[in-house]
Design a protein around this motif. Structure first.
Motif, short mmCIF file in Angstrom:
data_model
loop_
_atom_site.label_atom_id
_atom_site.label_comp_id
_atom_site.label_asym_id
_atom_site.label_seq_id
_atom_site.Cartn_x
_atom_site.Cartn_y
_atom_site.Cartn_z
N TYR A 11 30.07 44.80 -15.95
CA TYR A 11 29.56 45.43 -14.74
C TYR A 11 28.05 45.41 -14.79
O TYR A 11 27.46 45.44 -15.86
CB TYR A 11 29.99 46.90 -14.65
CG TYR A 11 31.48 47.12 -14.61
CD1 TYR A 11 32.18 47.00 -13.41
CD2 TYR A 11 32.18 47.48 -15.76
CE1 TYR A 11 33.55 47.23 -13.37
CE2 TYR A 11 33.55 47.71 -15.72
CZ TYR A 11 34.22 47.58 -14.52
OH TYR A 11 35.57 47.81 -14.48
N ALA A 20 32.55 45.66 -20.40
CA ALA A 20 33.69 46.58 -20.52
C ALA A 20 34.81 45.96 -21.35
O ALA A 20 35.50 46.65 -22.09
CB ALA A 20 34.22 46.96 -19.14
N GLY A 41 36.59 55.37 -22.75
CA GLY A 41 35.48 54.42 -22.73
C GLY A 41 35.80 53.09 -23.39
O GLY A 41 34.99 52.17 -23.39
N ALA A 42 37.03 52.95 -23.93
CA ALA A 42 37.39 51.72 -24.65
C ALA A 42 37.59 50.52 -23.71
O ALA A 42 37.48 49.38 -24.14
CB ALA A 42 38.67 51.95 -25.46
N GLY A 43 37.88 50.81 -22.44
CA GLY A 43 38.10 49.72 -21.49
C GLY A 43 39.49 49.72 -20.87
O GLY A 43 39.88 48.76 -20.19
N LYS A 44 40.26 50.80 -21.07
CA LYS A 44 41.64 50.84 -20.58
C LYS A 44 41.72 50.80 -19.05
O LYS A 44 42.53 50.06 -18.51
CB LYS A 44 42.35 52.12 -21.08
CG LYS A 44 42.40 52.25 -22.59
CD LYS A 44 43.22 53.46 -23.02
CE LYS A 44 42.68 54.78 -22.49
NZ LYS A 44 41.34 55.13 -23.00
N SER A 45 40.87 51.58 -18.40
CA SER A 45 40.91 51.59 -16.93
C SER A 45 40.55 50.23 -16.37
O SER A 45 41.14 49.76 -15.39
CB SER A 45 39.95 52.62 -16.34
OG SER A 45 40.19 53.87 -16.90
N THR A 46 39.56 49.60 -17.00
CA THR A 46 39.16 48.27 -16.56
C THR A 46 40.33 47.30 -16.71
O THR A 46 40.63 46.51 -15.80
CB THR A 46 37.95 47.78 -17.38
OG1 THR A 46 36.89 48.74 -17.21
CG2 THR A 46 37.48 46.43 -16.92
P1 ADP Z 1 38.56 53.79 -20.43
O1 ADP Z 1 39.47 53.70 -19.26
O2 ADP Z 1 39.19 53.31 -21.70
O3 ADP Z 1 37.97 55.14 -20.56
P2 ADP Z 1 36.78 52.12 -18.84
O4 ADP Z 1 37.47 50.85 -18.55
O5 ADP Z 1 36.70 53.14 -17.74
O6 ADP Z 1 37.34 52.75 -20.18
O7 ADP Z 1 35.28 51.79 -19.26
C1 ADP Z 1 34.91 50.81 -20.22
C2 ADP Z 1 33.39 50.67 -20.22
O8 ADP Z 1 32.97 50.07 -19.00
C3 ADP Z 1 32.65 52.00 -20.30
O9 ADP Z 1 31.48 51.77 -21.05
C4 ADP Z 1 32.31 52.33 -18.85
O10 ADP Z 1 31.17 53.13 -18.77
C5 ADP Z 1 32.10 50.94 -18.27
N1 ADP Z 1 32.45 50.87 -16.84
C6 ADP Z 1 33.68 51.02 -16.30
N2 ADP Z 1 33.66 50.88 -14.96
C7 ADP Z 1 32.36 50.64 -14.65
C8 ADP Z 1 31.67 50.39 -13.42
N3 ADP Z 1 32.32 50.37 -12.24
N4 ADP Z 1 30.33 50.18 -13.47
C9 ADP Z 1 29.69 50.19 -14.66
N5 ADP Z 1 30.27 50.40 -15.84
C10 ADP Z 1 31.59 50.63 -15.85
#
Ligand code: ADP
Ligand code: ADP
Length: 232
Positions: A11, A20, A41-46
């Protein structure tokens, strides 16, 4: 069934690149319950947004049933998304609609007739044990019952894949057990492939066949649950 090939996702945040996910290679087989575990913060949502096609990888490919879907145009993606059911941590039910209408909602979006929507909705409510509660509103139900409605809604379009995003994280231990049991039954009875994202080792142990461990955007380990957790 679903394959992630050399995925990298970054991102732009305040002019800087935030990575991510990187070097993600993953293969999820038809009919399995696959767990993805990692800290906040590991990247699961991504990863889940790549699997449900809400985001595209920066590089690499997402392949669903031998079709590369990460490069498809939006109208085609919309059709494929209907074959992916999502279950959320906080249920995401519409509070002003009845249980029945909540489950009908994705069917309406898919263009199904009202009568067919109702029939299908009652069928999946039956499957989750809530057919008797169809006329109620979400606030009249317990958390566990609301999540069952969430699962029924996710199943309504007869998906090929069920994605569960921290589906039991808002529930007490006993309710968690009953929801995991329901997911296991759904996997066994319908042969439905389930991908489950969680930060809980217990959830993985209880229901998953295979697991991938994600740390700071990298898959550090993957394999059969027993192997991964017996040889850390
Ligand atoms: P999790 O779901 O495991 O908590 P995320 O996938 O939300 O992890 O985030 C992984 C990394 O990517 C984190 O460092 C987060 O801050 C970053 N990140 C996630 N979405 C965005 C975004 N839309 N813009 C910038 N950084 C993002
Ligand atoms: P969750 O609680 O489900 O893990 P997150 O906190 O990871 O959710 O992310 C919530 C939303 O915020 C997501 O849509 C994600 O893209 C966005 N997001 C996460 N981290 C960042 C970030 N560092 N910058 C901008 N957006 C972010």
């Amino acid at each position: 069934m679903i394959q992630l090939e050399n995925i990298r996702k970054s991102y732009l945040s305040a002019g800087r690149e935030v990575v991510a996910l990187s070097d993600i290679n993953l293969r999820i087989e038809q009919g399995e319950v696959f767990g993805i575990i990692g800290r906040s913060g590991a990247g699961k949502s991504t990863l889940i947004r790549l699997l449900n096609l809400l985001e595209r990888p920066t590089t690499g490919r997402v392949i669903l049933n031998d079709q590369c879907i990460s490069e498809l145009a939006e109208p085609q993606l919309r059709v494929i998304r209907q074959k992916i059911g999502m279950v959320f941590q906080h249920f995401n039910l519409l509070q002003s609609r009845s249980v029945l209408d909540n489950v009908c909602f994705p069917l309406k979006l898919a263009g199904m007739s009202r009568q067919a929507q109702k029939n299908r909705a009652l069928e999946v409510l039956e499957l989750v044990g809530l057919a008797d509660h169809a006329a109620k509103y979400p606030r009249q139900l317990s958390g566990g019952q609301q999540q069952r409605v969430g699962i029924a809604r996710a199943l309504a379009n007869r998906p090929d894949l069920l994605l569960c995003d921290e589906a039991t994280s808002a529930l007490d231990p006993e309710t968690t057990q009953s929801i995991l049991k329901l997911l296991r039954e759904i996997n066994q009875r319908l042969g439905l492939t389930i991908v489950l994202i969680t930060h809980s080792m217990d959830v993985i142990r209880q229901i998953c066949h295979r697991v991938a461990v994600i740390e700071r955007g990298v898959l550090v380990e993957s394999g059969d649950v027993l192997e991964v957790f017996l040889h850390p």
